[in-house]
Design a protein around this motif. Structure first.
Motif, mmCIF file in Angstrom:
data_model
loop_
_atom_site.group_PDB
_atom_site.id
_atom_site.type_symbol
_atom_site.label_atom_id
_atom_site.label_comp_id
_atom_site.label_asym_id
_atom_site.label_seq_id
_atom_site.Cartn_x
_atom_site.Cartn_y
_atom_site.Cartn_z
ATOM 1 N N LEU A 89 0.835 -1.184 0.000
ATOM 2 C CA LEU A 89 0.000 0.000 0.000
ATOM 3 C C LEU A 89 0.878 1.244 0.000
ATOM 4 C CD1 LEU A 89 -2.757 -1.017 2.566
ATOM 5 C CD2 LEU A 89 -2.850 -1.117 0.080
ATOM 6 N N ALA A 90 0.458 2.231 -0.770
ATOM 7 C CA ALA A 90 1.222 3.475 -0.862
ATOM 8 C C ALA A 90 1.007 4.305 0.390
ATOM 9 C CB ALA A 90 0.790 4.266 -2.096
ATOM 10 N N ALA A 91 2.077 4.854 0.914
ATOM 11 C CA ALA A 91 1.981 5.702 2.096
ATOM 12 C C ALA A 91 1.409 7.052 1.708
ATOM 13 C CB ALA A 91 3.362 5.880 2.729
ATOM 14 N N GLY A 92 0.628 7.626 2.608
ATOM 15 C CA GLY A 92 0.050 8.930 2.330
ATOM 16 C C GLY A 92 1.108 10.015 2.318
ATOM 17 N N GLU A 93 0.840 11.087 1.585
ATOM 18 C CA GLU A 93 1.779 12.189 1.498
ATOM 19 C C GLU A 93 1.848 12.925 2.830
ATOM 20 O OE1 GLU A 93 0.921 14.727 -1.705
ATOM 21 O OE2 GLU A 93 1.146 13.197 -3.251
ATOM 22 N N ILE A 94 3.055 13.351 3.195
ATOM 23 C CA ILE A 94 3.261 14.087 4.443
ATOM 24 C C ILE A 94 2.772 15.512 4.240
ATOM 25 C CG2 ILE A 94 4.975 14.898 6.095
ATOM 26 C CD1 ILE A 94 6.673 12.509 5.402
ATOM 27 N N GLY A 95 1.966 15.996 5.182
ATOM 28 C CA GLY A 95 1.460 17.344 5.093
ATOM 29 C C GLY A 95 2.491 18.372 5.507
ATOM 30 N N LEU A 96 2.181 19.625 5.246
ATOM 31 C CA LEU A 96 3.111 20.704 5.569
ATOM 32 C C LEU A 96 3.343 20.795 7.075
ATOM 33 C CD1 LEU A 96 4.764 23.199 4.782
ATOM 34 C CD2 LEU A 96 2.639 24.528 4.900
ATOM 35 N N HIS A 97 2.287 20.645 7.855
ATOM 36 C CA HIS A 97 2.430 20.751 9.311
ATOM 37 C C HIS A 97 3.391 19.693 9.855
ATOM 38 C CE1 HIS A 97 1.297 20.255 13.559
ATOM 39 N NE2 HIS A 97 0.993 21.539 13.526
ATOM 40 N N ASP A 98 3.201 18.433 9.455
ATOM 41 C CA ASP A 98 4.088 17.365 9.929
ATOM 42 C C ASP A 98 5.517 17.571 9.432
ATOM 43 O OD1 ASP A 98 1.895 16.246 11.147
ATOM 44 O OD2 ASP A 98 1.460 14.875 9.494
ATOM 45 N N HIS A 99 5.646 18.059 8.201
ATOM 46 C CA HIS A 99 6.976 18.302 7.641
ATOM 47 C C HIS A 99 7.727 19.346 8.455
ATOM 48 C CE1 HIS A 99 10.078 18.459 4.568
ATOM 49 N NE2 HIS A 99 9.912 19.773 4.459
ATOM 50 N N LEU A 100 7.047 20.406 8.854
ATOM 51 C CA LEU A 100 7.699 21.458 9.636
ATOM 52 C C LEU A 100 7.946 21.024 11.072
ATOM 53 C CD1 LEU A 100 5.764 24.589 8.315
ATOM 54 C CD2 LEU A 100 8.070 23.851 7.721
ATOM 55 N N VAL A 101 7.021 20.272 11.668
ATOM 56 C CA VAL A 101 7.210 19.806 13.040
ATOM 57 C C VAL A 101 8.435 18.900 13.136
ATOM 58 C CG1 VAL A 101 6.208 18.347 14.843
ATOM 59 C CG2 VAL A 101 4.807 20.078 13.721
ATOM 60 N N ALA A 102 8.639 18.064 12.126
ATOM 61 C CA ALA A 102 9.814 17.193 12.136
ATOM 62 C C ALA A 102 11.101 18.014 12.116
ATOM 63 C CB ALA A 102 9.763 16.243 10.940
ATOM 64 N N GLN A 103 11.125 19.118 11.384
ATOM 65 C CA GLN A 103 12.317 19.962 11.343
ATOM 66 C C GLN A 103 12.489 20.728 12.651
ATOM 67 O OE1 GLN A 103 13.086 21.911 7.350
ATOM 68 N NE2 GLN A 103 10.948 21.316 7.041
ATOM 69 N N ILE A 104 11.369 21.111 13.282
ATOM 70 C CA ILE A 104 11.463 21.799 14.577
ATOM 71 C C ILE A 104 12.094 20.889 15.618
ATOM 72 C CG2 ILE A 104 10.055 22.692 16.482
ATOM 73 C CD1 ILE A 104 8.166 23.865 14.418
ATOM 74 N N ASN A 105 11.702 19.633 15.630
ATOM 75 C CA ASN A 105 12.237 18.690 16.624
ATOM 76 C C ASN A 105 13.731 18.447 16.441
ATOM 77 O OD1 ASN A 105 9.690 18.372 17.756
ATOM 78 N ND2 ASN A 105 9.172 16.657 16.411
ATOM 79 N N VAL A 106 14.230 18.646 15.239
ATOM 80 C CA VAL A 106 15.655 18.406 14.975
ATOM 81 C C VAL A 106 16.483 19.676 15.171
ATOM 82 C CG1 VAL A 106 17.334 17.750 13.210
ATOM 83 C CG2 VAL A 106 15.178 16.496 13.403
ATOM 84 N N ASP A 107 15.984 20.795 14.673
ATOM 85 C CA ASP A 107 16.795 22.010 14.648
ATOM 86 C C ASP A 107 16.671 22.864 15.902
ATOM 87 O OD1 ASP A 107 17.469 21.160 12.172
ATOM 88 O OD2 ASP A 107 16.366 22.675 11.044
ATOM 89 N N LEU A 108 15.570 22.778 16.612
ATOM 90 C CA LEU A 108 15.356 23.605 17.799
ATOM 91 C C LEU A 108 15.405 22.725 19.044
ATOM 92 C CD1 LEU A 108 12.440 25.915 16.543
ATOM 93 C CD2 LEU A 108 14.910 26.321 16.451
ATOM 94 N N THR A 109 16.338 23.018 19.926
ATOM 95 C CA THR A 109 16.491 22.211 21.144
ATOM 96 C C THR A 109 15.813 22.834 22.354
ATOM 97 O OG1 THR A 109 18.615 23.298 21.579
ATOM 98 C CG2 THR A 109 18.654 21.236 20.311
ATOM 99 N N ASP A 110 15.643 24.149 22.352
ATOM 100 C CA ASP A 110 15.026 24.813 23.489
ATOM 101 C C ASP A 110 13.512 24.606 23.449
ATOM 102 O OD1 ASP A 110 13.710 27.524 24.659
ATOM 103 O OD2 ASP A 110 15.588 27.066 25.699
ATOM 104 N N PRO A 111 12.900 24.145 24.539
ATOM 105 C CA PRO A 111 11.438 23.925 24.548
ATOM 106 C C PRO A 111 10.653 25.200 24.276
ATOM 107 C CG PRO A 111 12.475 22.806 26.398
ATOM 108 C CD PRO A 111 13.529 23.680 25.791
ATOM 109 N N GLY A 112 11.142 26.346 24.781
ATOM 110 C CA GLY A 112 10.446 27.599 24.531
ATOM 111 C C GLY A 112 10.462 27.979 23.065
#
Length: 503
Positions: free
Chosen positions: A140-163
C-alpha cells in the motif's frame, strides 16, 4: 360616474406552478452531483421509493398497483443512443432526432468506447477460510506528508530549546495556504509572554526550513529568502525585488535604470525570478481537483455521423415499490395513514416521471447541439459556429429557459475532450464580405494563434485587424485589444521589448 361595489365575472388564463412542475424544473437544472444528493434525500424520505440494484430490479414480480405499470424505469441500461447523421443544421430536422429513452444499449454505445462498463466490477472477493489477507499491506502506498508534519519534524531536529519549539509551533499556525505568515508577531509575543526579539529570532530560524520561502511576510521576502539560499541576493537583485511593481507592468527600461544593469543582465535576473516558487506551501497538502463526470457521451458512428447517448453513471436508478404500497395500503386502518401513503405514492410517481422527462430533454438538447456544432467536432475550434439558446430551442420546439437549464452544469464527453454545454454558445462576429458570421470564441483562438506564431516582427492590433479582415472577419481594433487582454497577452510594445531582451 357612480362609485359603488359590484360583481364582475371574468375569464382568464394563468400558469399555476404546481409542486410537481416546480420539482420538474428543479431537477432539470441540477448537475449530476446535485441530482444524486437529491435522490438520496428522497430515498430516505419516501418509503415507497427503491434504488434499483445493479444485478436486477428490486421490485418483486406481480401486478403493480394503480397506474405505476406505465411508469418508465430510469435504468441506464434502457437508454438508446441517438444517431446524428450528416444533415445540414436546420430547424426542420428536429422531429427526426427525437429519441425514445426506453430502449436497450447496444455494444456500439459511447460508454463502451470510453471504458465505463467496468465501473460495476468489485474484484474477486475474499478468502475461502474467512481469514484476513494481509499479504498486500506492504504494497500500500503511504500517504503524502502534510506541511504541518513536515515542519514539526524539522522543529524537533533544529530547535532544542522547549520555549523556541513552542514559539515555532505557534508560528506554523499563523501560515496561510500559500505559506505566508499572516499573524502579528507582537500579539504572538504578548500571548506567549516572551520578548518580541525572541519571536523574531525563532522566525529567522524557521525561515531557513525546507522548503525555503516559508514564513515570509510578503512576496518580496519570500523571493529574497530563496535567492539568499542560492547566494544570489546581490544589490542589483535586491533593487529588482524592491520594484516588483515595475516587473508586473513589464517596464523593462525602468528596471534597467533602478537596477543599474543592461538588458542582457536584466533578462538573466528575470529568468532567475521566474524559477522561484512564490507559493512554497502549495506543494504540500494538495487536494485533487474534482473529476468532471460527463452527462452525455458522444463518438463517431460507423456511418460517418455521431453517436450521442446519456452517461449511464449519471442516470439515477429508482423505482416505485408498488408491491409494498399495495400491502401497506390494505393493512392501513386510519384515514391519516391512507392519506399519507397516497401522497407518498403520488410523489414517487411524479419523481420517476420527472427523472424520465429530464433524461429525455437532456438527450434532445445534446443531440441538436452536436448537430449545430458539427464543424467544431470534425475540424476544431476554428469551425465553431455562433450559437444562441434560441437556435436550439426553435429546433427542438422548447422554450429558451428550458434549454438554459439543461445546458447549465452539464458536460458532454467528445472526441476533442469534455466540455460544458454552455461552451458551445458564443456571440457572433460579422463577416467582412457579407457571408456567414464567425464565432467569438473562434476569433479569439485565431488571434492567439497569430500572436503565438509571430517571429521578430511583432503584430500590432491594427495589423491583426487587417489579417482578420483578409480572412472575412469584420472586427474592430478595440475588440482585438479586449480579446487579447482577456487572454493575458501583452501589448505589441511590451512583446517587442521582451523579444529584444530575449525573454
Amino acid at each position: 360616474m357612480a362609485l359603488g361595489p359590484r360583481l364582475d365575472l371574468r375569464q382568464t388564463q394563468s400558469l399555476v406552478m404546481t409542486p410537481q412542475l416546480q420539482q420538474a424544473i428543479k431537477l432539470l437544472q441540477f448537475s449530476s452531483l446535485e441530482l444524486s444528493a437529491f435522490i438520496e434525500q428522497e430515498l430516505e424520505r419516501n418509503p415507497l421509493l427503491e434504488r434499483e440494484e445493479a444485478d436486477g430490479p428490486a421490485e418483486p414480480p406481480g401486478e403493480p398497483a394503480g397506474d405505476a405499470a406505465d411508469l418508465p424505469l430510469l435504468d441506464s441500461a434502457r437508454t438508446e443512443p441517438s444517431i446524428v447523421d450528416e444533415i445540414p443544421a436546420t430547424g426542420g430536422a428536429a422531429e427526426a432526432m427525437d429519441v425514445d429513452v426506453d430502449n436497450l444499449f447496444t455494444n456500439d454505445s459511447a460508454a463502451d468506447a470510453v471504458g465505463l462498463e467496468g465501473y460495476g466490477s468489485w474484484g474477486a472477493g475474499g478468502r475461502a477460510d474467512f481469514e484476513e489477507d494481509e499479504s498486500g499491506l506492504d504494497h500500500l502506498a503511504a500517504g503524502e506528508i502534510g506541511l504541518h508534519d513536515h515542519l514539526v519534524a524539522q522543529i524537533n531536529v533544529d530547535l532544542t530549546d522547549p520555549g523556541d519549539r513552542l514559539i515555532a509551533l505557534h508560528l506554523i499556525e499563523l501560515l496561510d495556504e500559500a505559506g505566508y505568515l499572516v499573524g502579528d508577531l507582537a500579539e504572538l509575543a504578548e500571548r506567549l509572554g516572551c520578548p518580541l526579539a525572541r519571536v523574531e529570532r525563532v522566525l529567522a530560524r524557521v525561515q531557513g526550513f525546507d522548503p525555503v520561502g516559508l514564513f515570509a511576510r510578503s512576496l518580496r521576502e519570500c523571493l529574497a529568502l530563496q535567492l539568499a539560499e542560492r547566494n544570489r541576493l546581490d544589490p542589483a537583485m535586491a533593487a529588482l525585488l524592491d520594484h516588483l511593481d515595475l516587473l508586473a507592468r513589464r517596464d523593462l527600461p525602468g528596471l534597467m535604470r533602478v537596477c543599474g544593469v543592461d538588458g542582457e543582465d536584466l533578462a538573466e535576473m528575470i529568468a532567475e525570478i521566474k524559477a522561484l516558487d512564490p507559493k512554497p506551501a502549495l506543494r504540500f497538502d494538495r487536494t485533487m481537483a474534482p473529476v468532471v463526470v460527463p452527462d452525455v457521451l458522444m463518438r463517431r458512428a460507423q456511418d460517418g455521423g455521431w453517436l450521442v447517448e446519456l452517461n449511464p453513471d449519471t442516470l439515477p436508478r429508482v423505482l416505485v415499490n408498488t408491491r409494498y404500497y399495495a400491502t401497506v395500503t390494505g393493512s392501513a386502518r386510519s384515514k391519516d395513514d391512507k392519506s399519507y401513503l397516497s401522497e407518498r405514492f403520488q410523489s414517487a410517481n411524479w419523481l420517476v416521471k420527472s427523472l424520465h422527462q429530464r433524461a429525455t430533454t437532456i438527450l434532445k438538447v445534446a443531440t441538436e447541439l452536436v448537430r449545430q456544432q458539427e464543424g467544431f467536432f470534425r475540424h476544431g475550434i476554428s469551425h465553431l459556429r455562433p450559437l444562441v439558446l434560441r437556435d436550439i430551442a426553435g429546433a427542438i420546439a422548447m422554450h429558451e429557459s428550458t434549454v438554459s437549464r439543461v445546458t447549465s452544469n452539464k458536460y458532454i464527453a467528445t472526441p476533442r475532450g469534455i466540455y460544458e454545454m454552455k461552451y458551445f454558445f458564443t456571440q457572433a462576429i460579422g463577416s467582412a464580405d457579407g457571408g456567414d458570421a464567425h464565432s467569438a470564441e473562434a476569433v479569439r483562438h485565431r488571434i492567439k494563434t497569430l500572436i503565438d506564431a509571430e517571429g521578430k516582427d511583432v503584430l500590432s492590433d491594427e495589423r491583426i485587424v487587417e489579417i482578420l479582415k483578409a480572412e472575412s472577419i469584420d472586427i474592430a481594433r478595440r475588440t482585438v485589444a479586449k480579446y487579447r487582454e482577456a487572454m493575458n497577452i501583452a501589448s505589441s510594445v511590451q512583446r517587442r521589448r521582451e523579444k529584444s531582451l530575449g525573454l
